[in-house]
Design a protein around this motif. Structure first.
Motif, PDB file in Angstrom:
ATOM      1  N   SER A 193     -17.939  -5.699  67.727  1.00  0.00           N
ATOM      2  CA  SER A 193     -18.918  -6.566  68.405  1.00  0.00           C
ATOM      3  C   SER A 193     -20.339  -6.008  68.352  1.00  0.00           C
ATOM      4  O   SER A 193     -21.286  -6.704  68.708  1.00  0.00           O
ATOM      5  N   PHE A 194     -20.480  -4.781  67.910  1.00  0.00           N
ATOM      6  CA  PHE A 194     -21.786  -4.118  67.999  1.00  0.00           C
ATOM      7  C   PHE A 194     -22.916  -4.855  67.261  1.00  0.00           C
ATOM      8  O   PHE A 194     -24.015  -4.996  67.815  1.00  0.00           O
ATOM      9  N   PRO A 195     -22.658  -5.362  66.063  1.00  0.00           N
ATOM     10  CA  PRO A 195     -23.734  -6.120  65.403  1.00  0.00           C
ATOM     11  C   PRO A 195     -24.235  -7.287  66.270  1.00  0.00           C
ATOM     12  O   PRO A 195     -25.441  -7.519  66.371  1.00  0.00           O
TER      13      PRO A 195
ATOM     14  N   MET B 227     -16.936  -1.539  68.392  1.00  0.00           N
ATOM     15  CA  MET B 227     -17.660  -1.424  67.123  1.00  0.00           C
ATOM     16  C   MET B 227     -17.796  -2.775  66.444  1.00  0.00           C
ATOM     17  O   MET B 227     -18.866  -3.113  65.923  1.00  0.00           O
TER      18      MET B 227
END
Lengths: 399, 399
Positions: A283-285, A281
């Motif tokens: 790293s998701f951006p 989550m």
């Protein structure tokens, strides 16, 4: 008694010596943690950390926003109707194959089968095998392009039906394959499979998180991705998506337990339950950013720059698609091989030379053929690697 | 488009507010990382970190010493002939059940079954269910002791044979169960099962890593443990062992793939491939230390001290074995329940009161019945928790 204090010390404070090198191992380039993921790792590292906030269903945890991630953002990102987080791409594939096998009664002795491209990763094969399914492969892909054409899938489906007397339970496309970084014509292959009413599974272990991939737009039914391979997450963690969330396939895949009405059987109730999902989550951006077409195009440009630099020496032959479409690159390197034949250190020279130059990722002993990845390495580092390759060839009088 | 920068920020830099509290949640006490594990977490956090050192078989990696851990230390620690690291205790159980089901041809329509204690964790049930196996349970354990006696297993085996016309594929004992912390007479139950030539699986999710457990000495055939629940490791990670490494059970469980001769099918080739296995190893010296009989005895003493403190108020009733043998404790708390009935905040008062006192681990809304764990909390903190419970009862005029 070997469990004494002295022996046990070997397991602690172990340094990872590859950490300060430029890493071009295809397994490593897409899994490097972002700073936000490193923060999540420390904050959420304890065993079951997220379970402090769980009301019974892990993927419905509201704070931290796991529900928002799993049920809104991830489906949109993958182009599917429903998604889940799993323990890895192979675990996603197994869950899908297992649910197909069980629902059709074709596990075990009355085995069903699936069709896969001949370049499928071993973990795809093992996933089908564990589910009690046979595999019919497309015809072997051939040197030097190793292309797999839609027609190869048509042939494999026909061969399967003719040999087994029934349709395969699924068709799997490896996108890209893990050796040559080839991107197959998924849309065309899906059309063929759908004419037979066979669902299509896209193995995106090397694409989801690296490049733009949208299951719906590609015409597939299932998609799997790898968090530790391509989504900058701490392993093991993967993703799984299904385009039609109302289909029987979805019903079977997300079947609830008869013993516990909120727990999904194929996920064994809960999957990723600590740092892996929190790093995924976090790293998701960055994953969303780096998979935008304009950013992926830059990665492809870098890959092509690196290929050109090596080809220009006359001592490297690219296998796979030309022009190349992916960061995963397979070379034949007659120059390196020739050196290994004539010097005392033999085939380990390349690993040693690169180690001295702080370049990691080509397995010790390989010289003639190897694969590397340029993903996220950056043009400057790629120039340094290409320069180093050239210097080694010069040092041993190959150019 | 919801994948915009603003929305995506919600996934980053999330604080874990339970981190500065005394945590008595049974899921959390045994999974707290050691300092050595925190070091390993940062060093080995990147996706596939250990794969930099892999020659094809994860559990044979020599440096870091994964092979030494998996094939020497862990078997000795578990008291088994062969061990593996998995993605969790439930994944271990599923692998065992699945291999038994597939090898016997009793998966799917011609379903086989297993026998379990009636206190089995849902994940054990889901593991059997996913493997296509039915379950015959021992008769429901009864208030207030919730004891499960060897004879209950005998009855369940007989009932299974009579109902299904065949032996169960395995008998599973939950040791201890996850609600009351009861330790069944495993040796006796194993003897019964072995008279029928049925293999015994010990679910040690709450024992392996907390207390001395030796599969061979307990007379069982398989053992599973949880890294994130009881072995101070970053999840998801578990362990699995089999006492007789030369048995057919072992042959089936560790069956190699027909597509790749070094990869084990039930493990899908590789399991824990990054920080989880490295943290498991880094915490292992402490795990060996804390499971020594003299250290575990101190934990049991602490549990009993805490129980006594609460019982002395006259407002807590212990369920489960007496004298208690484990850190996992289930209480009926009529005093707390009475408060929840008479005040405005209702049943959420307890969570709030405890939160103010930095005590975490009883789910919001619970007052009448709850379970907690005293493992590793330490006598001083336990005294503080007991004092706080007393103060709350006094504050609301219950004592």
């Amino acid at each position: 008694m070997s469990l004494d204090d002295n022996s046990l010390q070997m397991f602690q404070f172990i340094k990872r010596d590859a950490l300060d090198s430029i890493n071009i191992d295809p397994l490593q380039t897409g899994g490097k943690l972002t700073d936000a993921a490193k923060d999540a790792l420390l904050e959420w590292g304890d065993g079951y950390s997220v379970c402090d906030y769980c009301g019974g269903v892990l993927d419905l945890i509201k704070k931290p926003p796991i529900e928002e991630f799993v049920h809104k953002m991830l489906p949109e990102f993958l182009g599917v109707g429903a998604a889940r987080v799993t323990n890895g791409a192979r675990e996603s594939k197994f869950a899908i194959y297992h649910s197909l096998a069980m629902a059709s009664g074709q596990s075990g002795p009355k085995s069903g089968y699936v069709v896969m491209d001949s370049l499928a990763h071993y973990s795809s094969k093992v996933a089908a095998e564990r589910a009690g399914l046979d595999i019919v492969f497309t015809k072997p892909a051939e040197k030097p392009d190793y292309l797999i054409r839609p027609h190869d899938f048509l042939d494999a489906i026909e061969a399967g039906i003719s040999e087994k007397g029934k349709k395969p339970l699924a068709v799997q496309i490896t996108y890209p394959d893990g050796n040559y970084g080839n991107l197959a014509n998924v849309l065309e292959i899906s059309k063929i499979a759908h004419e037979y009413e066979i669902p299509v599974l896209l193995n995106g272990a090397y694409s989801v998180g690296r490049m733009p991939v949208n299951a719906k737009q590609l015409g597939v039914d299932f998609i799997v991705g790898s968090g530790h391979k391509s989504m900058a997450a701490c392993g093991p963690v993967g993703v799984m998506g299904i385009v039609d969330a109302d289909s029987d396939y979805a019903k079977n895949l997300f079947q609830k337990s008869k013993y516990n009405k909120v727990k999904e059987v194929e996920l064994l109730g809960c999957t990723s339950r600590g740092a892996p999902i929190m790093t995924l989550m976090a790293s998701f951006p960055e994953i969303v950013r780096r998979t935008k077409p304009e950013n992926w195009e830059k990665e492809v440009e870098n890959a092509r720059y690196f290929i050109k630099r090596l080809e220009d020496t006359g001592k490297f032959i690219l296998y796979g698609q030309k022009p190349h479409q992916h960061d995963l690159i397979f070379f034949e390197a007659p120059g390196f091989y020739s050196i290994s034949e004539k010097i005392k250190k033999g085939r380990y020279f390349l690993y040693q030379e690169l180690k001295e130059k702080k370049i990691h990722g080509i397995k010790p002993g390989l010289t003639k053929n190897f694969k590397i990845s340029t993903f996220g390495v950056g043009k400057e580092n790629l120039k340094y690697v290409a320069d180093t390759f050239e210097e080694i060839l010069k040092k041993y009088d190959e150019i």
